[in-house]
Design a protein around this motif. Structure first.
Motif, PDB file in Angstrom:
ATOM      1  N   ARG A  32      61.470  56.790  49.502  1.00 42.78           N
ATOM      2  CA  ARG A  32      60.720  57.469  48.444  1.00 42.78           C
ATOM      3  C   ARG A  32      59.235  57.109  48.484  1.00 42.78           C
ATOM      4  O   ARG A  32      58.397  57.877  48.014  1.00 42.78           O
ATOM      5  CB  ARG A  32      61.291  57.085  47.071  1.00 42.78           C
ATOM      6  N   SER A  33      58.922  55.920  49.039  1.00 42.32           N
ATOM      7  CA  SER A  33      57.529  55.479  49.038  1.00 42.32           C
ATOM      8  C   SER A  33      56.759  55.955  50.267  1.00 42.32           C
ATOM      9  O   SER A  33      55.591  55.602  50.433  1.00 42.32           O
ATOM     10  CB  SER A  33      57.460  53.950  48.927  1.00 42.32           C
ATOM     11  N   ILE A  34      57.395  56.733  51.158  1.00 44.52           N
ATOM     12  CA  ILE A  34      56.643  57.345  52.260  1.00 44.52           C
ATOM     13  C   ILE A  34      55.833  58.499  51.673  1.00 44.52           C
ATOM     14  O   ILE A  34      56.401  59.437  51.117  1.00 44.52           O
ATOM     15  CB  ILE A  34      57.587  57.870  53.355  1.00 44.52           C
ATOM     16  N   PRO A  35      54.501  58.445  51.766  1.00 42.97           N
ATOM     17  CA  PRO A  35      53.703  59.475  51.089  1.00 42.97           C
ATOM     18  C   PRO A  35      53.837  60.849  51.730  1.00 42.97           C
ATOM     19  O   PRO A  35      54.015  60.972  52.947  1.00 42.97           O
ATOM     20  CB  PRO A  35      52.269  58.943  51.213  1.00 42.97           C
ATOM     21  N   ASP A  36      53.752  61.855  50.896  1.00 37.59           N
ATOM     22  CA  ASP A  36      53.709  63.242  51.346  1.00 37.59           C
ATOM     23  C   ASP A  36      52.248  63.652  51.429  1.00 37.59           C
ATOM     24  O   ASP A  36      51.566  63.776  50.407  1.00 37.59           O
ATOM     25  CB  ASP A  36      54.462  64.123  50.342  1.00 37.59           C
ATOM     26  N   PHE A  37      51.752  63.862  52.628  1.00 39.72           N
ATOM     27  CA  PHE A  37      50.331  64.117  52.813  1.00 39.72           C
ATOM     28  C   PHE A  37      49.935  65.550  52.477  1.00 39.72           C
ATOM     29  O   PHE A  37      48.754  65.900  52.574  1.00 39.72           O
ATOM     30  CB  PHE A  37      49.922  63.772  54.250  1.00 39.72           C
ATOM     31  N   ASN A  38      50.880  66.376  52.092  1.00 42.19           N
ATOM     32  CA  ASN A  38      50.557  67.731  51.639  1.00 42.19           C
ATOM     33  C   ASN A  38      50.645  67.863  50.123  1.00 42.19           C
ATOM     34  O   ASN A  38      50.491  68.955  49.593  1.00 42.19           O
ATOM     35  CB  ASN A  38      51.494  68.749  52.299  1.00 42.19           C
ATOM     36  N   GLN A  39      50.884  66.752  49.438  1.00 34.65           N
ATOM     37  CA  GLN A  39      51.005  66.770  47.989  1.00 34.65           C
ATOM     38  C   GLN A  39      49.628  66.650  47.344  1.00 34.65           C
ATOM     39  O   GLN A  39      48.798  65.854  47.780  1.00 34.65           O
ATOM     40  CB  GLN A  39      51.891  65.601  47.528  1.00 34.65           C
ATOM     41  N   ASN A  40      49.382  67.437  46.322  1.00 39.86           N
ATOM     42  CA  ASN A  40      48.127  67.356  45.581  1.00 39.86           C
ATOM     43  C   ASN A  40      48.348  66.592  44.279  1.00 39.86           C
ATOM     44  O   ASN A  40      49.443  66.637  43.698  1.00 39.86           O
ATOM     45  CB  ASN A  40      47.585  68.752  45.271  1.00 39.86           C
ATOM     46  N   TYR A  41      47.289  65.903  43.821  1.00 35.45           N
ATOM     47  CA  TYR A  41      47.415  65.092  42.607  1.00 35.45           C
ATOM     48  C   TYR A  41      46.214  65.296  41.702  1.00 35.45           C
ATOM     49  O   TYR A  41      45.088  65.531  42.174  1.00 35.45           O
ATOM     50  CB  TYR A  41      47.509  63.599  42.963  1.00 35.45           C
ATOM     51  N   THR A  42      46.479  65.191  40.410  1.00 34.68           N
ATOM     52  CA  THR A  42      45.413  65.156  39.411  1.00 34.68           C
ATOM     53  C   THR A  42      45.295  63.717  38.934  1.00 34.68           C
ATOM     54  O   THR A  42      46.277  63.118  38.481  1.00 34.68           O
ATOM     55  CB  THR A  42      45.742  66.080  38.220  1.00 34.68           C
ATOM     56  N   VAL A  43      44.105  63.149  39.072  1.00 32.96           N
ATOM     57  CA  VAL A  43      43.943  61.713  38.841  1.00 32.96           C
ATOM     58  C   VAL A  43      42.744  61.441  37.947  1.00 32.96           C
ATOM     59  O   VAL A  43      41.873  62.307  37.746  1.00 32.96           O
ATOM     60  CB  VAL A  43      43.768  60.958  40.183  1.00 32.96           C
ATOM     61  N   GLY A 142      40.454  54.198  43.166  1.00 31.33           N
ATOM     62  CA  GLY A 142      41.318  54.955  44.067  1.00 31.33           C
ATOM     63  C   GLY A 142      42.638  54.255  44.314  1.00 31.33           C
ATOM     64  O   GLY A 142      43.700  54.889  44.319  1.00 31.33           O
ATOM     65  N   VAL A 143      42.602  52.939  44.535  1.00 30.75           N
ATOM     66  CA  VAL A 143      43.841  52.181  44.707  1.00 30.75           C
ATOM     67  C   VAL A 143      44.712  52.312  43.462  1.00 30.75           C
ATOM     68  O   VAL A 143      45.923  52.585  43.550  1.00 30.75           O
ATOM     69  CB  VAL A 143      43.524  50.702  44.987  1.00 30.75           C
ATOM     70  N   ASN A 144      44.105  52.142  42.301  1.00 27.22           N
ATOM     71  CA  ASN A 144      44.872  52.173  41.058  1.00 27.22           C
ATOM     72  C   ASN A 144      45.404  53.563  40.730  1.00 27.22           C
ATOM     73  O   ASN A 144      46.454  53.700  40.093  1.00 27.22           O
ATOM     74  CB  ASN A 144      44.002  51.650  39.904  1.00 27.22           C
ATOM     75  N   ALA A 145      44.688  54.590  41.195  1.00 29.99           N
ATOM     76  CA  ALA A 145      45.188  55.951  40.992  1.00 29.99           C
ATOM     77  C   ALA A 145      46.515  56.135  41.726  1.00 29.99           C
ATOM     78  O   ALA A 145      47.457  56.756  41.196  1.00 29.99           O
ATOM     79  CB  ALA A 145      44.157  56.961  41.483  1.00 29.99           C
ATOM     80  N   TRP A 146      46.606  55.604  42.960  1.00 28.24           N
ATOM     81  CA  TRP A 146      47.879  55.709  43.686  1.00 28.24           C
ATOM     82  C   TRP A 146      48.976  54.889  43.003  1.00 28.24           C
ATOM     83  O   TRP A 146      50.124  55.322  42.931  1.00 28.24           O
ATOM     84  CB  TRP A 146      47.703  55.260  45.131  1.00 28.24           C
ATOM     85  N   LEU A 147      48.634  53.738  42.451  1.00 24.81           N
ATOM     86  CA  LEU A 147      49.629  52.938  41.737  1.00 24.81           C
ATOM     87  C   LEU A 147      50.187  53.713  40.540  1.00 24.81           C
ATOM     88  O   LEU A 147      51.391  53.647  40.247  1.00 24.81           O
ATOM     89  CB  LEU A 147      49.011  51.615  41.266  1.00 24.81           C
ATOM     90  N   LYS A 148      49.322  54.449  39.854  1.00 27.86           N
ATOM     91  CA  LYS A 148      49.787  55.262  38.728  1.00 27.86           C
ATOM     92  C   LYS A 148      50.685  56.403  39.201  1.00 27.86           C
ATOM     93  O   LYS A 148      51.683  56.736  38.550  1.00 27.86           O
ATOM     94  CB  LYS A 148      48.587  55.829  37.970  1.00 27.86           C
ATOM     95  N   VAL A 149      50.354  57.007  40.356  1.00 28.14           N
ATOM     96  CA  VAL A 149      51.203  58.064  40.913  1.00 28.14           C
ATOM     97  C   VAL A 149      52.572  57.500  41.262  1.00 28.14           C
ATOM     98  O   VAL A 149      53.607  58.122  40.978  1.00 28.14           O
ATOM     99  CB  VAL A 149      50.537  58.692  42.155  1.00 28.14           C
ATOM    100  N   VAL A 150      52.612  56.351  41.874  1.00 26.11           N
ATOM    101  CA  VAL A 150      53.887  55.715  42.232  1.00 26.11           C
ATOM    102  C   VAL A 150      54.739  55.507  40.990  1.00 26.11           C
ATOM    103  O   VAL A 150      55.952  55.776  40.990  1.00 26.11           O
ATOM    104  CB  VAL A 150      53.630  54.364  42.948  1.00 26.11           C
TER     105      VAL A 150
END
Length: 821
Positions: A32-43, A142-150
């Motif tokens: 589940r933690s392998i990122p999807d590089f085609n996914q878009n996010y609102t951060v 930026g690091v913390n934005a990914w932590l919130k997405v996780v």
């Protein structure tokens, strides 16, 4: 009986089903933690959209409308691919590894806490440039934005390791990045261990014989030194075997501090009349590699190259205007001091102005599943006190004394991260040299090329010592004597440099770079006396060079050391006597000597000669020093080519090392060479069989890209470790340094984790590679997809052309700013 068998069969099948089910569940959650590089996010925290294009090797190309958002995108990308690596680096800097790994890392935490790395890093934020402060904050966002997405998307805790260890993650901060920079400085320096070992050797065999064992480079006489024993009353003379350091200890063994190759040629030495640059920094191999490739597109142009996850800049790379590479300088930027305690009050130590109280602080190191350990930290005017059980300091510390260190890496005002960011944004060699004047530690040789010029610049603060310093900074000295104290730093203008030399080429392989005498000597201990000989030959063999000739040199597996030493140690053994009987020791020796006599020194993975040579030299050195040094000989487990040469050329009477002291006979160097060869062949026969023709260097010389935490856990190690047969050796330009001891003494454990070739005649044809893959997730296809290319000496292109990056993309991700309420 039939009923029992039936039920046992059913039970076995049930266990198999349950096991497969458990594996499927584990795989599901871990993947589940392998990122999807085609996914878009609102951060949160963005001022505009960011586009992150991943090429087919998963290199992120980061595009944004403003520079702070570019740093944000790098932080997001680093966290996606290397979260666990970043967390471990942060815990190392904080001295908090034992909270998740237990007592095995307690010594690491204690040492780092005593240096106070993390608090120094926090205090240094105020000294960074405004641009760096913004970059650090944006990168952290930026690091913390990914932590919130996780967390919000339940992405498997962000890394599979977090299912085995604490999943709690504190937000990333600018201090974390500043602390990672200091951890890298610790990894690259070997001055601490070198001073300690030099003192121990001086106590064992004296200064005269230490000149053989730890000679100046290249073969100059040792500067006048006092006998270490004469500096103190009753110094100890018993040494404890050094325990194996944990893989996460930031201070690496003396023989495995940072190294590197880098060189550049200006247009007069280039076939296409434009500068060329090659760089390949050497660090301990690991999975994933310490390096991660990235491209950052700023408002004034793009930059591409190698990053270290946790740091917000490209450490080595190129822009349209500038390319740069790094090698370790071996700058003597650390001194060990022996401090005298007040006999009437052990809370005080002697200074040039009398006794003074230590600065003290008490901290508790938490340990998983155990009570925490309280440590009392102390500082002198010289620096932090290091306890006697660290690096066997007790062996050189007299009773009634303690040891402290002064190190440029331990300064609150350190601006090294600011220097790195300014270097990355520089547009010319002049601007780059000005940028790195801010760099404190570690000491580095910066190789530069722009569209017209090349340069070599030593960076890092050079301590200014008193010419009357008691030990010249080579061995620990009395901390209470004013002449041993530092007098500040030399101005940056006095750091060695070379800009557009007449030869048209600048180069460094960690070799000696200046003939200046103490105290402007830069360092006593240089990291190479051998590779530079081969590089000089290759660079001078052609009037002009191309990218391909630079590649040939970067991947050159020929050992100058083997060519020069074999003629010395084997000169009385070649072609001696009639052919011996098959199966005898003599016959094995003859076969080995016949192979080596016609060998050209190429450390080819498919042949036996490199293995025979390496084993012979390893056995030879131990037999030369074991009787003289006793237990201390185990600390000289890596072959010292200059020492071997001094002995066999009998320089200053060095051949006396060949005589075995406990023996009643007087052994010659020929005797020892023959005995060592027989011992090496016996060792290899037991390991690889008696047929020499079947031995292969690559079989013994496997690159060990091991996971630093999971790599020793049975079963898991199969998934997380990467092993490959490799060419090269300790002293080849294709550097692949062997372990030297342990169960796999010939394994490749320290090599070029990153290589780059830049051609300003066609910058877009520049090439790069790292030793594993971009991802730190062992279930990702990008965990090891670059490893085989790296092993074969291949590279990947990385473009600064946005359209080319998008045309072959593996995914395009867009980060959009969250609308403000």
């Amino acid at each position: 009986m039939a009923v029992t068998f039936k039920w046992l069969t059913r039970l076995f099948l049930l266990l198999c089903v349950l096991g497969l089910g458990a594996m499927a569940i584990a795989y599901y959650f871990a993947s589940r933690s392998i990122p999807d590089f085609n996914q878009n996010y609102t951060v949160d925290g963005l001022s505009g959209p960011i586009e992150i294009v991943r090429d087919n090797h998963s290199v992120p190309h980061i595009f944004a409308q403003n520079d702070p958002d570019v740093y944000y995108g790098l932080g997001f990308s680093h966290a996606q691919d290397r979260l666990w690596q970043m967390l471990i680096l942060r815990r190392t800097a904080q001295g908090r590894l034992s909270e998740i790994l237990g007592e095995q890392t307690l010594s690491v935490d204690e040492f780092v806490r005593r240096l106070d790395i993390y608090n120094l890093s926090s205090a240094s934020f105020q000294y960074q440039t405004d641009e760096t402060k913004t970059a650090l904050k944006s990168y952290s966002d930026g690091v913390n934005a990914w932590l919130k997405v996780v967390q919000s998307d339940a992405l498997g805790r962000g890394a599979p390791e977090l299912f085995l260890f604490s999943p709690q993650i504190a937000p990333w901060t600018p201090t974390d990045s500043l602390a990672v920079m200091r951890v890298m400085a610790l990894q690259i320096s070997n001055n601490l261990q070198d001073e300690i070992l030099r003192a121990k050797a001086a106590l064992t065999v004296g200064n005269e014989r230490m000149r053989d064992l730890m000679p100046d480079s290249p073969n100059d006489a040792v500067m006048a030194l006092p006998e270490y024993a004469s500096l103190f009353e009753n110094p100890p003379r018993s040494f404890s075997p050094q325990p194996t350091q944990h893989a996460l200890h930031p201070i690496k063994p003396r023989e495995f501090a940072g190294a590197s190759n880098a060189w550049a040629a200006d247009g007069s030495r280039a076939a296409r009349k434009a500068p060329l640059l090659a760089t390949d920094p050497h660090l301990g191999l690991s999975a994933p590699s310490i390096w991660m490739l990235a491209r950052m597109e700023f408002s004034d142009g793009g930059v591409i190259g190698a990053t270290i996850p946790g740091l917000p800049f490209i450490v080595s790379g190129r822009s349209d205007d500038l390319a740069w590479g790094l090698t370790t300088t071996y700058l003597d930027d650390l001194d060990v001091y022996v401090e005298k305690l007040n006999p009437a009050n052990s809370d005080e130590y002697l200074t040039p102005n009398g006794y003074k109280p230590f600065i003290k602080k008490r901290v508790i190191v938490d340990i998983k599943d155990q009570l925490g350990k309280t440590i009392d930290m102390r500082w002198t005017e010289n620096g932090p006190v290091i306890p006697s059980d660290s690096f066997d300091l007790g062996a050189i510390t007299p009773i009634g004394h303690v040891t402290s260190i002064n190190w440029t890496a331990l300064r609150e005002q350190d601006q090294s991260v600011s220097a790195g960011i300014r270097l990355m944004r520089s547009k010319s060699i002049a601007a780059a040299r000005n940028a790195v004047s801010m760099h404190h530690a570690p000491g580095q040789n910066l190789i530069l090329a722009d569209k017209n010029s090349v340069a070599l610049q030593v960076v890092g603060h050079m301590p200014k010592r008193d010419p009357n310093h008691a030990s010249l900074g080579r061995i620990p000295s009395q901390g209470w004597l004013i002449q041993n104290r530092w007098l500040g730093d030399f101005p940056f203008s006095e750091n060695p440099n070379s800009v557009n030399p007449a030869s048209g080429v600048v180069a460094n392989t960690n070799n000696k770079i200046t003939d200046e005498k103490f105290p402007k000597h830069v360092g006593h201990n240089w990291g190479d006396t051998q590779r530079i000989k081969r590089l000089t030959k290759l660079l001078n063999a052609r009037k002009v060079h191309t990218r391909d000739s630079f590649m040939e040199a970067q991947l050159d597996p020929v050992s100058y050391t083997a060519r020069s030493l074999l003629t010395l140690i084997g000169r009385e053994l070649w072609f001696k006597g009639e052919p011996a009987a098959s199966g005898t020791v003599e016959r094995q020796r003859q076969i080995a000597l016949e192979l080596l006599s016609s060998w050209n020194g190429e450390m080819d993975q498919h042949v036996p000669e490199p293995l025979i040579y390496t084993a012979w030299l390893r056995n030879l050195q131990q037999r030369l020093i074991a009787d003289d040094l006793g237990p201390l000989s185990k600390e000289f487990y890596k072959v010292q080519p200059v020492f071997i040469e001094r002995v066999f050329r009998d320089i200053d009477g060095a051949s006396k090392w060949c005589d075995i002291l406990p023996s009643s006979e007087i052994e010659t160097c020929v005797d020892i060479a023959r005995i060592a060869l027989d011992a090496a062949l016996l060792e290899l026969s037991e390991q690889y069989g008696s047929s020499i023709d079947s031995w292969r260097w690559g079989q013994a010389h496997q690159a060990k890209h091991d996971h630093q935490v999971l790599g020793n856990i049975p079963l898991l190690s199969w998934f997380v470790n990467i092993r490959q047969d490799t060419p090269g050796g300790d002293n080849t330009l294709l550097r692949a340094r062997t372990a030297g001891k342990g169960a796999e003494p010939y394994a490749n454990v320290h090599a070029a984790g990153f290589r780059a070739l830049v051609d300003f005649a066609d910058p877009e044809s520049s090439l790069y590679i790292i030793s594993t893959g971009q991802s730190g997730h062992f279930l990702s296809r990008h965990y090891d997809d670059l490893a085989q290319l790296w092993r074969r000496g291949e590279y990947i292109p990385m473009t600064l052309d946005p359209e080319l990056a998008r045309s072959g993309s593996d995914g395009v991700m867009v980060l959009s700013p969250r609308a403000q309420p």
